[in-house]
Design a protein around this motif. Structure first.
Motif, PDB file in Angstrom:
ATOM      1  N   GLY A 531       0.853  -0.962   0.010  1.00 37.26           N
ATOM      2  CA  GLY A 531       0.005   0.047   0.091  1.00 37.26           C
ATOM      3  C   GLY A 531       0.298   1.443   0.000  1.00 37.26           C
ATOM      4  O   GLY A 531       0.497   2.300  -0.452  1.00 37.26           O
ATOM      5  N   ALA A 532       1.999   1.776   0.679  1.00 37.82           N
ATOM      6  CA  ALA A 532       2.757   2.490   0.831  1.00 37.82           C
ATOM      7  C   ALA A 532       3.682   2.607  -0.066  1.00 37.82           C
ATOM      8  O   ALA A 532       3.526   3.732  -1.286  1.00 37.82           O
ATOM      9  N   LEU A 533       3.818   1.874  -1.055  1.00 41.28           N
ATOM     10  CA  LEU A 533       4.460   1.672  -2.413  1.00 41.28           C
ATOM     11  C   LEU A 533       3.336   2.038  -2.816  1.00 41.28           C
ATOM     12  O   LEU A 533       3.662   3.074  -4.515  1.00 41.28           O
ATOM     13  N   ALA A 534       1.753   1.647  -3.208  1.00 47.35           N
ATOM     14  CA  ALA A 534       1.201   2.524  -4.761  1.00 47.35           C
ATOM     15  C   ALA A 534       1.316   3.770  -3.745  1.00 47.35           C
ATOM     16  O   ALA A 534       0.948   4.676  -4.938  1.00 47.35           O
ATOM     17  N   ASP A 536       3.409   5.774  -3.349  1.00 43.76           N
ATOM     18  CA  ASP A 536       4.597   7.020  -3.507  1.00 43.76           C
ATOM     19  C   ASP A 536       4.347   7.034  -5.055  1.00 43.76           C
ATOM     20  O   ASP A 536       5.030   7.615  -5.538  1.00 43.76           O
ATOM     21  N   ALA A 537       3.551   5.598  -5.686  1.00 40.46           N
ATOM     22  CA  ALA A 537       3.652   6.402  -6.776  1.00 40.46           C
ATOM     23  C   ALA A 537       1.977   6.383  -8.036  1.00 40.46           C
ATOM     24  O   ALA A 537       1.810   6.119  -8.306  1.00 40.46           O
ATOM     25  N   HIS A 538       1.960   7.389  -6.159  1.00 41.48           N
ATOM     26  CA  HIS A 538       0.396   7.532  -6.987  1.00 41.48           C
ATOM     27  C   HIS A 538      -0.572   6.769  -7.836  1.00 41.48           C
ATOM     28  O   HIS A 538      -0.773   7.139  -8.571  1.00 41.48           O
ATOM     29  N   LEU A 539      -0.438   5.201  -7.331  1.00 37.90           N
ATOM     30  CA  LEU A 539      -1.802   4.729  -7.756  1.00 37.90           C
ATOM     31  C   LEU A 539      -2.670   4.103  -7.081  1.00 37.90           C
ATOM     32  O   LEU A 539      -3.465   3.619  -7.402  1.00 37.90           O
ATOM     33  N   ALA A 540      -2.878   4.460  -5.868  1.00 41.85           N
ATOM     34  CA  ALA A 540      -4.127   4.588  -4.869  1.00 41.85           C
ATOM     35  C   ALA A 540      -4.874   5.007  -5.217  1.00 41.85           C
ATOM     36  O   ALA A 540      -4.826   6.021  -6.097  1.00 41.85           O
ATOM     37  N   ALA A 541      -5.985   3.783  -5.177  1.00 39.31           N
ATOM     38  CA  ALA A 541      -7.397   4.209  -5.630  1.00 39.31           C
ATOM     39  C   ALA A 541      -7.622   5.529  -4.984  1.00 39.31           C
ATOM     40  O   ALA A 541      -7.632   6.340  -3.752  1.00 39.31           O
TER      41      ALA A 541
END
Length: 541
Positions: A531-534, A536-541
């Motif tokens: 979740g943290a990686l997502a 950081d990559a601005h991929l979180a919903a």
């Protein structure tokens, strides 16, 4: 506990055949007398009669060579492709090969600007007299390179590359597997080709003889034929004065391809091989693979290079690498059906061998021996192919001699788990068991009364257990016994489900466990890291 076996020993039980072949070859060709300053002085001053040596004498040769290429293209109605910086040349070549009819010809010519070291005239000053004088020196420059992509009746696809500037050094790319395919087609030998490999063959020994027949003489004939057909930057007078091309080996790949008898289990075998040999790149093991002494002390005399294991994954396919100086060995699965081990030699002098084509047999000996020694050094804790076959025998459907399809025993099915559980109990009955006794033990595990299950349902289960080798019928009776293999598989799968899968999934999925566990903590930490990686990559919903 089983003793480790070498990969070569395990593969001997599962390889249908093995093909050793030269794979990719990158040859360089050049005028040996024009690679140093005094040789260039002799070319222009003594051979061509110029008063001095200067890069201004080289420029007209470059212009004439480029003009000859354009005239040559126009006369044959060939395309000139301007390669861009990030463009893959092989992709362009595949497009032209896709429409090729198999005849021997040049398909197209490409031009690319690439950095190389060329001769330039520079002014130097004499320390004694103070006078300046011209001096030839090598320096990097971005110049045109010409790629002639063609198809040869013996070697298949190839390219010849010329540097567009004096002294016009060049390269030739060949592929030994393409050579083998052409010869097999001529000889009428049936085979199935993959990308740079042969993965099925009617006569593997005949194909191996063809691969062994790729000699320096055959390569010399190929080079002489195509260099004579292509535009030439030197004149006939230059050639008569013994200014001739000399070929050498710049890079060579020597591959060993072992085709597996069960492609389905090939990936399982290779994954286990990687896990058990993560340290294969250590200096002591690399020393055995290449039969070379490695000195690891610091300072003068230490063997140069980084000795390590590297595992690279492209998509879902892993590749295992180990290194010795400028040579590397790569191991991977080819088309999911063959284990490929290939040694790439980038510097022949790492092994005390010259670069001339006459050294091809010696380089083949080095590469193929390294491939074999790697398989002898690699150890594997068990044969995963046998385990994969045993699992497939349980869960895959069985087709009888009459064509009847009997479903597999998928142990995630509650009814199958109950059946295997019952087999563990019924195996204790020395006289065997009947349809009725199986129903009496099976129904409660499914939450049913024995009367709720029909005789036909139990017959269906008996047929499945017999087809998959869990039970056998006692001759001339309606009584059954659990087989030795059946009790072993039933006990293992039952324990796996009850003591590993179900407790582990419970720890991971229980929203309100009475106590935390290491497995649950690890699962939550992994999900939090993802979740943290997502985020950081601005991929979180």
């Amino acid at each position: 506990m089983t003793l480790p076996r070498t990969a070569a020993e395990v593969l001997s039980d599962h390889a249908l055949f093995e093909i050793r072949c030269v794979d990719r070859m990158l040859l360089s060709f050049r005028q040996p007398r024009l690679q140093y300053g005094s040789g260039i002085h002799g070319f222009f001053c003594h051979h061509r009669g110029d008063r001095f040596v200067s890069s201004t004498l080289m420029h007209p040769m470059t212009e004439h060579f480029a003009a000859d290429i354009h005239h040559w293209l126009a006369a044959r109605d060939l395309d000139l492709v301007h390669f861009t910086k990030k463009q893959r040349k092989d992709d362009i070549a595949k497009q032209y090969l896709a429409g090729h009819n198999g005849g021997e010809r040049i398909l197209f010519v490409g031009r690319a600007q690439e950095k190389t070291r060329i001769w330039r005239t520079r002014q130097r000053r004499d320390a004694g007299t103070g006078k300046s004088y011209p001096w030839l020196a090598k320096e990097p420059a971005l110049v045109n390179h010409w790629y002639f992509y063609g198809f040869d009746r013996d070697f298949g696809p190839f390219y010849v590359k010329f540097c567009g500037y004096f002294p016009f050094n060049g390269q030739v790319y060949l592929n030994g597997h393409e050579y083998a395919k052409r010869q097999c087609e001529r000889a009428g030998i049936g085979f199935t080709a993959a990308d740079n490999a042969i993965v099925a063959a009617e006569e593997p020994q005949a194909i191996q003889r063809i691969c062994d027949g790729l000699s320096q003489e055959a390569i010399y004939r190929f080079l002489g034929k195509w260099l004579a057909r292509l535009p030439h930057p030197f004149t006939a007078e230059d050639e008569a004065a013994d200014y001739r091309w000399q070929a050498s080996i710049q890079q060579i790949e020597l591959s060993t391809t072992q085709v597996m008898d069960r492609p389905r289990s090939a990936r399982i075998f290779f994954d286990q091989l990687i896990r058990d040999n993560i340290d294969i790149g250590r200096p002591d093991k690399v020393s055995i693979v290449f039969d070379r002494q490695i000195r690891r002390h610091h300072g003068k005399g230490a063997t140069p290079g980084s000795f390590r294991t590297q595992i690279i994954t492209e998509g879902v396919d892993p590749y295992l690498y180990l290194y010795y100086k400028k040579t590397q060995v790569k191991q991977y699965l080819k088309e999911g059906r063959a284990l490929r081990t290939e040694t790439t030699i980038n510097q022949t002098r790492d092994f005390g061998i010259g670069k001339e084509l006459t050294n091809l047999p010696a380089l083949q000996q080095v590469g193929f021996t390294a491939n074999r020694r790697l398989l002898d050094v690699e150890c594997i804790s068990h044969d995963p192919a046998d385990g994969a076959a045993a699992l497939a025998a349980i869960i895959d459907p069985v087709i009888t001699d009459t064509g009847t399809r009997i479903p597999g025993l998928r142990f995630t099915d509650p009814r199958v788990r109950a059946l295997l559980n019952v087999c563990c109990t019924l195996a204790l009955l020395p006289a065997g068991f009947t349809n009725r006794l199986l129903r009496h033990h099976l129904a409660p595990l499914l939450g049913l009364a024995p009367e709720a299950m029909t005789s036909g349902q139990i017959s269906y289960d008996l047929r499945r257990l017999r087809a998959h080798g869990i039970i056998t019928r006692i001759p001339h009776s309606r009584t059954y016994q659990v087989t030795p293999t059946g009790i072993a598989h039933a006990l293992f799968i039952t324990h796996l489900a009850q003591r590993f899968l179900i407790p582990g999934l419970t720890q991971i999925t229980d929203p309100d466990p009475p106590a935390d566990s290491r497995l649950r903590s690890a699962s939550r930490a992994y999900q939090a890291a993802i979740g943290a990686l997502a985020r950081d990559a601005h991929l979180a919903a």
